[in-house]
Write an enzyme that holds these catalytic residues in place. Structure first.
Site, PDB file in Angstrom:
ATOM      1  N   GLN A  98       0.816  -1.219   0.000  1.00 37.82           N
ATOM      2  CA  GLN A  98       0.000   0.000   0.000  1.00 37.82           C
ATOM      3  C   GLN A  98       0.852   1.271   0.000  1.00 37.82           C
ATOM      4  O   GLN A  98       0.304   2.379   0.010  1.00 37.82           O
ATOM      5  CB  GLN A  98      -0.929  -0.011   1.224  1.00 37.82           C
ATOM      6  CG  GLN A  98      -1.909  -1.170   1.222  1.00 37.82           C
ATOM      7  CD  GLN A  98      -2.634  -1.320   2.546  1.00 37.82           C
ATOM      8  OE1 GLN A  98      -2.529  -0.483   3.443  1.00 37.82           O
ATOM      9  NE2 GLN A  98      -3.371  -2.415   2.683  1.00 37.82           N
ATOM     10  N   HIS A 155      -0.830   0.092   5.602  1.00 39.20           N
ATOM     11  CA  HIS A 155      -1.296   1.139   6.508  1.00 39.20           C
ATOM     12  C   HIS A 155      -0.337   2.329   6.615  1.00 39.20           C
ATOM     13  O   HIS A 155       0.148   2.663   7.678  1.00 39.20           O
ATOM     14  CB  HIS A 155      -1.580   0.552   7.896  1.00 39.20           C
ATOM     15  CG  HIS A 155      -2.597  -0.525   7.905  1.00 39.20           C
ATOM     16  ND1 HIS A 155      -3.027  -1.123   9.069  1.00 39.20           N
ATOM     17  CD2 HIS A 155      -3.289  -1.140   6.901  1.00 39.20           C
ATOM     18  CE1 HIS A 155      -3.923  -2.061   8.779  1.00 39.20           C
ATOM     19  NE2 HIS A 155      -4.093  -2.086   7.462  1.00 39.20           N
ATOM     20  N   GLU A 248     -14.797   3.666  10.213  1.00 35.02           N
ATOM     21  CA  GLU A 248     -15.371   4.713  11.050  1.00 35.02           C
ATOM     22  C   GLU A 248     -15.320   6.074  10.361  1.00 35.02           C
ATOM     23  O   GLU A 248     -14.437   6.341   9.549  1.00 35.02           O
ATOM     24  CB  GLU A 248     -14.601   4.835  12.370  1.00 35.02           C
ATOM     25  CG  GLU A 248     -14.628   3.608  13.240  1.00 35.02           C
ATOM     26  CD  GLU A 248     -13.790   3.767  14.504  1.00 35.02           C
ATOM     27  OE1 GLU A 248     -13.803   2.834  15.333  1.00 35.02           O
ATOM     28  OE2 GLU A 248     -13.116   4.817  14.653  1.00 35.02           O
TER      29      GLU A 248
END
Length: 375
Positions: A98, A155, A248
């Protein structure tokens, strides 16, 4: 060449469904895939179809548009068409998993760029700034890098925003190591705040905390890949690319702990429990969470008067469910959402141009599209 593919009328229902009566998935770019609503009519112009792993979009003062590709390239568009040219002089990036070239934003005549920098021991999310002279990056300055470097390929974050006081905020994921997010002695799993020159503001919440990383603004963040500044209300919104069932939407406030991994509504991707708790004293709860997860990435708040019914809404890219989530807010409360452009591809980012149009970029399908509201 631009190609107007269809006119889409938004559904008045909370969600629009992409399945037909036979259970088959409709092609969202088909003229037959229309829904009826009184809210807003718009068409979709496909501007480009050869993106690979796009991440960020920014417009220059001269009207050109830049799009970052994660492998390390910055593509140049003009008048909604790819010029065939790329920005020259970008440093090497740690293009693993990523990681790579991530967000890009503009402040005055500076470009601010987030990328994973190759380091001994792996890569580190890094913020640099530079000016664009012709197609060349000049006057490059590295402002800050996250520590410690790690060989993890997951991440990294990372989004960049500015507030009304010219502070720069950027997000950094916890690099796949959950405890990092609660550890103030490292940069990972945090949202950071710095001055435009990379120095640390004296009123950051942890500047007087022994051994803490002084740039930290919030912590307990898993992997924020979307962040916006609401200038009218002086608010920061960020969404959390969470675990399974634990994405979220958060209102970001100074010094607060957003809980990862101490509390979560999700479970690990293998189904194992991360935490039994969904709330805890001292932890700021999300304004909303998604279950099932949509894998959010990229976000814009609609401020343009071209999309009257959408003003103030958040448009959030969904990687896993391959749509744009239009989220309605009532102040700081989640009020509902609608799925747009279902199955368009893995939506990596949504942005609003200086002249008020919404652009969407995807990976997998490699699209850049522009939403044209009906006059």
């Amino acid at each position: 060449m631009k190609n107007t593919l269809y006119t889409l009328v938004l559904s008045a229902a909370l969600f629009s469904c992409a399945e037909n009566n036979n259970g088959e998935i409709n092609d969202p770019l088909s003229p037959t895939n229309m829904t009826e609503s009184d809210m807003l009519n718009f068409s979709v112009d496909t501007l480009y179809t050869d993106l690979e792993n796009p991440w960020g979009m920014v417009w220059l003062e001269d009207g050109r548009m830049l799009v970052t590709e994660r492998q390390g390239e910055i593509l140049i568009f003009e008048n909604d068409e790819f010029t065939g040219e790329k920005v020259q002089g970008m440093p090497d990036v740690y293009a693993r998993g990523q990681g790579g070239l991530l967000d890009i934003q503009r402040k005055d005549d500076w470009l601010y760029i987030a990328y994973a920098k190759p380091m001994q021991g792996g890569g580190a999310t890094t913020i640099m700034r530079a000016r664009l002279e012709g197609n060349n990056l000049v006057d490059q300055e590295e402002l800050i890098q996250t520590t410690p470097a790690t060989d993890s390929g997951v991440h990294f974050g990372c989004r960049i925003i500015f507030d009304n006081e010219d502070y720069l905020y950027f997000s950094s994921g916890e690099r796949g190591t959950k405890p990092n997010a609660q550890d103030l002695t490292n940069s990972h799993g945090k949202i950071h705040r710095i001055n435009l020159d990379g120095s640390i503001p004296e009123d950051n919440p942890f500047v007087n905390e022994p051994n803490a990383v002084k740039s930290i603004w919030t912590y307990g963040n898993r992997n924020p890949q979307g962040m916006i500044y609401d200038a009218e209300n002086n608010r920061i919104w960020a969404h959390e690319h969470g675990p399974k069932g634990g994405d979220e939407l958060n209102l970001i406030e100074k010094g607060k702990n957003y809980g990862w991994p101490l509390v979560t509504f999700g479970v690990d991707y293998d189904g194992s429990v991360i935490s039994e708790e969904t709330e805890k004293e001292g932890i700021t709860p999300p304004v909303h969470y998604w279950d099932p997860s949509i894998a959010p990435c990229g976000m814009v708040q609609v401020t343009s008067d071209r999309y009257g019914a959408w003003q103030g809404n958040l448009l959030i890219g969904a990687l896993a469910h391959q749509h744009v989530a239009r989220v309605e807010l009532d102040g700081t409360t989640y009020a509902g959402e609608e799925k747009l452009l279902q199955d368009i591809g893995r939506v990596r980012h949504v942005a609003q141009s200086p002249d008020g149009y919404i652009y969407v970029i995807t990976e997998g399908t490699g699209l850049m599209v522009k939403l044209i509201p009906e006059e």
